[in-house]
Design a protein around this motif. Structure first.
Motif, PDB file in Angstrom:
ATOM      1  N   PHE A 162       4.950   3.654   2.708  1.00 23.40           N
ATOM      2  CA  PHE A 162       4.947   2.445   1.891  1.00 23.40           C
ATOM      3  C   PHE A 162       4.818   1.282   2.857  1.00 23.40           C
ATOM      4  O   PHE A 162       5.708   1.037   3.672  1.00 23.40           O
ATOM      5  N   LEU A 163       3.680   0.570   2.793  1.00 25.88           N
ATOM      6  CA  LEU A 163       3.379  -0.456   3.783  1.00 25.88           C
ATOM      7  C   LEU A 163       3.198  -1.826   3.132  1.00 25.88           C
ATOM      8  O   LEU A 163       2.751  -1.919   1.982  1.00 25.88           O
ATOM      9  N   ASN A 182       3.926  13.273  19.580  1.00 26.69           N
ATOM     10  CA  ASN A 182       2.578  12.722  19.448  1.00 26.69           C
ATOM     11  C   ASN A 182       1.967  13.286  18.175  1.00 26.69           C
ATOM     12  O   ASN A 182       2.099  14.489  17.914  1.00 26.69           O
ATOM     13  N   TRP A 183       1.302  12.443  17.382  1.00 31.28           N
ATOM     14  CA  TRP A 183       0.741  12.978  16.150  1.00 31.28           C
ATOM     15  C   TRP A 183      -0.451  12.169  15.650  1.00 31.28           C
ATOM     16  O   TRP A 183      -0.585  10.979  15.913  1.00 31.28           O
ATOM     17  N   LEU A 184      -1.325  12.880  14.930  1.00 31.88           N
ATOM     18  CA  LEU A 184      -2.519  12.314  14.312  1.00 31.88           C
ATOM     19  C   LEU A 184      -2.346  12.378  12.803  1.00 31.88           C
ATOM     20  O   LEU A 184      -1.984  13.432  12.256  1.00 31.88           O
ATOM     21  N   THR A 185      -2.587  11.262  12.119  1.00 32.97           N
ATOM     22  CA  THR A 185      -2.393  11.192  10.671  1.00 32.97           C
ATOM     23  C   THR A 185      -3.695  10.823   9.982  1.00 32.97           C
ATOM     24  O   THR A 185      -4.349   9.843  10.356  1.00 32.97           O
ATOM     25  N   LEU A 186      -4.073  11.613   8.986  1.00 35.56           N
ATOM     26  CA  LEU A 186      -5.207  11.298   8.115  1.00 35.56           C
ATOM     27  C   LEU A 186      -4.636  11.061   6.727  1.00 35.56           C
ATOM     28  O   LEU A 186      -3.973  11.941   6.175  1.00 35.56           O
ATOM     29  N   SER A 187      -4.879   9.875   6.164  1.00 35.88           N
ATOM     30  CA  SER A 187      -4.238   9.547   4.890  1.00 35.88           C
ATOM     31  C   SER A 187      -5.188   8.820   3.955  1.00 35.88           C
ATOM     32  O   SER A 187      -6.165   8.196   4.376  1.00 35.88           O
ATOM     33  N   ALA A 188      -4.863   8.932   2.671  1.00 33.45           N
ATOM     34  CA  ALA A 188      -5.525   8.154   1.632  1.00 33.45           C
ATOM     35  C   ALA A 188      -4.499   7.154   1.113  1.00 33.45           C
ATOM     36  O   ALA A 188      -3.327   7.491   0.933  1.00 33.45           O
ATOM     37  N   ALA A 189      -4.932   5.929   0.877  1.00 30.45           N
ATOM     38  CA  ALA A 189      -4.015   4.872   0.464  1.00 30.45           C
ATOM     39  C   ALA A 189      -4.490   4.213  -0.822  1.00 30.45           C
ATOM     40  O   ALA A 189      -5.692   3.997  -1.018  1.00 30.45           O
ATOM     41  N   SER A 226       0.833  -1.190   0.000  1.00 31.42           N
ATOM     42  CA  SER A 226       0.000   0.000   0.000  1.00 31.42           C
ATOM     43  C   SER A 226       0.877   1.253   0.000  1.00 31.42           C
ATOM     44  O   SER A 226       1.922   1.273   0.644  1.00 31.42           O
ATOM     45  N   ILE A 227       0.452   2.262  -0.742  1.00 32.43           N
ATOM     46  CA  ILE A 227       1.106   3.576  -0.730  1.00 32.43           C
ATOM     47  C   ILE A 227       0.137   4.567  -0.105  1.00 32.43           C
ATOM     48  O   ILE A 227      -1.021   4.653  -0.530  1.00 32.43           O
ATOM     49  N   GLU A 228       0.595   5.292   0.916  1.00 37.17           N
ATOM     50  CA  GLU A 228      -0.261   6.237   1.623  1.00 37.17           C
ATOM     51  C   GLU A 228       0.299   7.650   1.521  1.00 37.17           C
ATOM     52  O   GLU A 228       1.509   7.854   1.609  1.00 37.17           O
ATOM     53  N   VAL A 229      -0.594   8.611   1.362  1.00 31.89           N
ATOM     54  CA  VAL A 229      -0.230  10.026   1.362  1.00 31.89           C
ATOM     55  C   VAL A 229      -1.253  10.751   2.226  1.00 31.89           C
ATOM     56  O   VAL A 229      -2.453  10.469   2.146  1.00 31.89           O
TER      57      VAL A 229
END
Length: 200
Positions: free
Chosen positions: A59-60, A188-195, A33-36
């Motif tokens: 890159f997962l 500490n962080w919050l991530t919102l991504s499209a994959a 999976s590719i996430e941005v």
């Protein structure tokens, strides 16, 4: 120079991802999976700080262990840090991370994941240091910040289509990134991504 380095890193990720469509030839029962996405981060323990926004690229690799569960590994770039009161520029940390966790899928629609992440702090900028805008000075942040740190994460996701996911993930720092014992700083962080996920 900084933009050039980020462009090179981005190009490397794209090159790796371009062959991920054929990953099944190298890995049994796995997909990639590719996430941005975007990040909202802060550093707990830092006086008079507030959240800053940043960029995320990942890159997962998912190695299936059953119909519902998979081991989640990979490499990610995270633009982290915090705004400090009284300074125009934020404290910036460019972090390459290595997650390891468990991913759960229900009805091929909903996802949940939990795990840990080893983080690195190769370079960044601290507005409290002189000449913090200089490329070479960006490596001096390692005089104050540890090279490695760790966090735990948990998150949820929604599979919009066969190959498109939306994910929300929170990382909680568990190690002190300050080299000074009297400080206790944690990322500490919050991530919102499209994959885009290369499911077979």
């Amino acid at each position: 120079m900084k933009k050039l380095l980020l462009l090179v890193a981005f190009t490397c990720f794209i090159s790796i991802s371009s062959y991920s469509q054929f990953y099944g030839s190298f890995c049994y029962d796995c997909y990639t999976s590719i996430e941005v996405g975007g990040i909202s981060s802060n550093i707990s323990g830092l006086d008079k700080s507030s959240a800053k926004t940043g960029f995320y690229l990942g890159f997962l690799v998912y190695t299936e262990i059953s119909d519902s569960f998979a081991i989640r590994t990979g490499t990610t770039y995270n633009s982290l840090g915090a705004h400090i009161e009284g300074y125009d520029e934020p404290l910036q940390l460019h972090s390459i991370n290595f997650p390891l966790g468990l991913n759960y899928i229900k009805d091929y629609k909903y996802q949940a994941f939990v795990g840990g992440e080893l983080g690195t702090n190769y370079f960044g900028t601290d507005p409290r240091l002189e000449n913090a805008d200089s490329f070479y000075d960006s490596f001096e942040i390692q005089d104050n910040i540890t090279l490695f740190d760790a966090s735990i994460y948990f998150g949820v996701g929604y599979i919009i289509a066969d190959n498109i996911d939306i994910n929300l993930k929170y990382n909680l720092g568990v190690t002190n990134i300050s080299k000074y014992p009297e400080q206790n700083l944690k990322k500490n962080w919050l991530t919102l991504s499209a994959a885009y996920t290369f499911r077979y």
